[in-house]
Design an enzyme around this catalytic site. Structure first.
Site, PDB file in Angstrom:
ATOM      1  N   HIS A 118     -24.903 -25.254  15.905  1.00 30.06           N
ATOM      2  CA  HIS A 118     -24.111 -24.028  15.986  1.00 30.06           C
ATOM      3  C   HIS A 118     -25.034 -22.879  16.379  1.00 30.06           C
ATOM      4  CE1 HIS A 118     -22.513 -20.283  13.990  1.00 30.06           C
ATOM      5  NE2 HIS A 118     -21.460 -20.647  14.684  1.00 30.06           N
ATOM      6  N   HIS A 164     -25.595 -13.728  20.407  1.00 27.49           N
ATOM      7  CA  HIS A 164     -24.479 -13.681  19.464  1.00 27.49           C
ATOM      8  C   HIS A 164     -23.815 -12.318  19.614  1.00 27.49           C
ATOM      9  CE1 HIS A 164     -22.929 -14.552  15.142  1.00 27.49           C
ATOM     10  NE2 HIS A 164     -22.058 -14.851  16.071  1.00 27.49           N
TER      11      HIS A 164
END
Length: 575
Positions: A118, A164
């Site tokens: 992830h 991110h």
């Protein structure tokens, strides 16, 4: 000499005096049983292997053991003395699980658990760490087969970064990530690597990504000839292939103006909250709900061409159908897809639709990812996903803790190739048999008996004052099961005081209702009466892979790196 100086000298001797490891009584008895006049011949060793360690052991296996011990002074031409036999059992040639791929690799991709990362590009936490190719390379070298990249326009909107979004993470260029994947994809395993894109791009940048991906990977890319797949290919047929998985851009074009505006407002708000350093759920927007954060798409020919180029790269289509959980889990007999759920969404869905999730994962892929509050890159219990058949239980591989050790343990199975065949009960489609119910209370199916004999190697891998400044360590072992709720347990040995080569000689019994999903957890700690016990090693092993007999079990550090010398001698039996 004063009493004080004498005391210091005495302690100094205690620290460095390492008692030699002596074979446990069980090993002495076995040696007597399979040897004659203090020597075990090649034929006798072969008999021992067949009867006690390896049902299919060959004379070549016995010879390999002989050859590995020839450099030792304790080895003689006629055969093994007790000490040599002991060193074999406590050595590298006697691992607890197989080291080669041995599962059937010709079933559809949906029939396997995949080693899944992830936010694979993050070096640390989810809010302010650097994005880099280094964690991607490290993950691939460990055998991770699913790499996640979040795609965003760069500062000048003319190229693509990986970061991110809506956080303070420092971006890395997409092209660097793709090159790193190409260079290291098959360093640990020849089975396919899946790249999941979380896409926040406009059509012109999607076209740029399409050209970039095609140029870098070339013939390594697996691209279906037409649209959706009716069934996923097998890992065997996809060896040395790169697979792209994301939401097809067609869906972006079909969004209504109102949906896009609402999506834009939400992203702007999230970005502002992050910049204000407020705690926010930055991960909890499923990747198949993210939308482009630039101007509206037009319907001109250039846009359509760009969308087509990008869409043609996508082999595993991601998407969440409109509506609730019933629609999300709807099965289409004519095509397969990937569904993404947060750990919280899975937990909620499992309460009312557990068997439906299992049915869905018999043909389709389910990806589970950490909730957004895990900003420290911690992880969740992976068994919740696995017991429901979820193939892609996505973990922060740069994270830490026991759940990550469990993930490492699961993928030590099948030779560490990153693909583990799911148990048959999760794949059963026989209409005359009930679908596996993960919440059901099940009867005991198998009993695992574990004996912890002894340990060694700490004096080689740790500084002599690491655990205690003035005396040898007081080690104890924690042994338990990670698995379905009814199988979970943790037990521990007594502490062995002042000993670098501790001998415990204790037995533990573990009744297992779902041994196929059980993992044996092992931790060693050093007892500290005034503070938290010191960590001294850990490992996690899939019960389905355990080789019966007496085995040398290597231990790993907190990050999952193998120690050079620290290991336990253990015995495994299935009753």
């Amino acid at each position: 000499m004063s009493r004080q100086s004498f005391k210091v000298c005495f302690c100094f001797k205690r620290i460095f005096k390492i008692k030699g490891a002596e074979p446990p009584d069980d090993i002495k008895r076995l040696f007597e049983q399979y040897s004659e006049n203090g020597t075990m011949t090649l034929e006798q060793l072969h008999t021992f292997l067949l009867n006690f360690q390896e049902e299919k052991a060959t004379k070549e296996d016995a010879q390999a053991i002989f050859n590995s011990l020839k450099h030792l002074n304790i080895f003689q031409r006629k055969g093994l003395h007790l000490e040599a036999f002991f060193r074999y059992l406590f050595g590298d040639l006697n691992p607890p699980i197989p080291s080669k791929v041995h599962h059937d690799m010709k079933a559809p991709l949906a029939h396997y658990f995949l080693y899944t990362g992830h936010n694979s590009y993050l070096t640390g936490n989810q809010l302010s760490s650097y994005c880099s190719v280094d964690p991607i390379i490290k993950a691939l070298r460990k055998g991770v087969r699913v790499i996640e990249l979040d795609l965003w326009p760069n500062a000048t909107k003319d190229n693509v970064d990986v970061c991110h979004g809506g956080t303070l993470t420092t971006p890395v260029e997409l092209i660097k990530c793709l090159r790193a994947i190409k260079d290291h994809a098959f360093s640990a395993s020849e089975f396919p690597v899946v790249i999941t894109f979380e896409d926040h791009l406009t059509s012109n940048l999607q076209a740029k990504v399409a050209k970039m991906v095609t140029r870098i990977f070339g013939n390594m890319l697996f691209c279906p000839e037409s649209g959706y797949l009716k069934e996923f290919p097998s890992p065997e047929s996809l060896k040395k292939k790169i697979i792209i998985s994301t939401k097809p851009p067609k869906e972006y074009l079909e969004m209504s103006m109102g949906e896009k505006e609402n999506s834009m407002k939400k992203k702007d708000l999230a970005h502002k909250e992050s910049r204000g350093k407020e705690k926010m759920d930055v991960n909890n927007v499923p990747d198949d709900q993210n939308e482009p954060d630039e101007e509206e798409y037009g319907q001109d020919e250039d846009v359509q061409n760009a969308v087509s180029e990008y869409k043609n790269l996508i082999a595993i289509h991601a998407g969440k159908l409109k509506g609730g959980i019933e629609n999300w889990l709807r099965i289409d007999p004519d095509k397969v897809r990937r569904l993404s759920l947060s750990e919280e969404e899975l937990e909620d869905a499992a309460k009312t639709h557990g068997t439906d999730i299992v049915k869905f994962t018999q043909r389709n892929l389910l990806r589970v990812y950490p909730k957004g509050l895990r900003v420290d890159s911690s992880n969740y219990n992976p068994l919740v996903g696995w017991m429901h058949g979820a193939q892609m239980v996505a973990f922060n591989m740069q994270g830490y803790g026991r759940h990550l050790w469990t993930m490492h343990g699961m993928f030590r199975a099948n030779g560490g190739c990153g693909y583990v065949k799911k148990p048959d009960f999760l794949l059963n489609t026989d209409p005359n048999k009930e679908v596996f119910n993960p919440s059901a209370v099940l009867e005991v199916k198998k009993i695992l008996k574990v004996k912890v004999y002894m340990g060694e190697g700490w004096h080689l891998d740790f500084h002599h004052t690491h655990f205690d400044q003035f005396s040898p360590p007081d080690f104890f072992v924690k042994v338990g099961i990670a698995g379905v709720p009814g199988d979970v347990v943790m037990k521990k040995t007594k502490k062995k005081e002042d000993d670098w080569t501790p001998v415990w000689d204790e037995v533990f019994i573990f009744p297992l209702s779902v041994p196929e999903l059980a993992l044996l957890r092992i931790e060693v700690h050093e007892y500290d009466v005034s503070e938290k016990d010191d960590f001294a090693g850990q490992t996690c092993l899939p019960v389905s892979e355990l080789k019966p007999g007496i085995r040398a079990v290597p231990l790993f550090d907190r990050k999952g790196e193998k120690f050079n010398s620290v290991r336990l001698l253990m015995r495994f039996e299935f009753v």
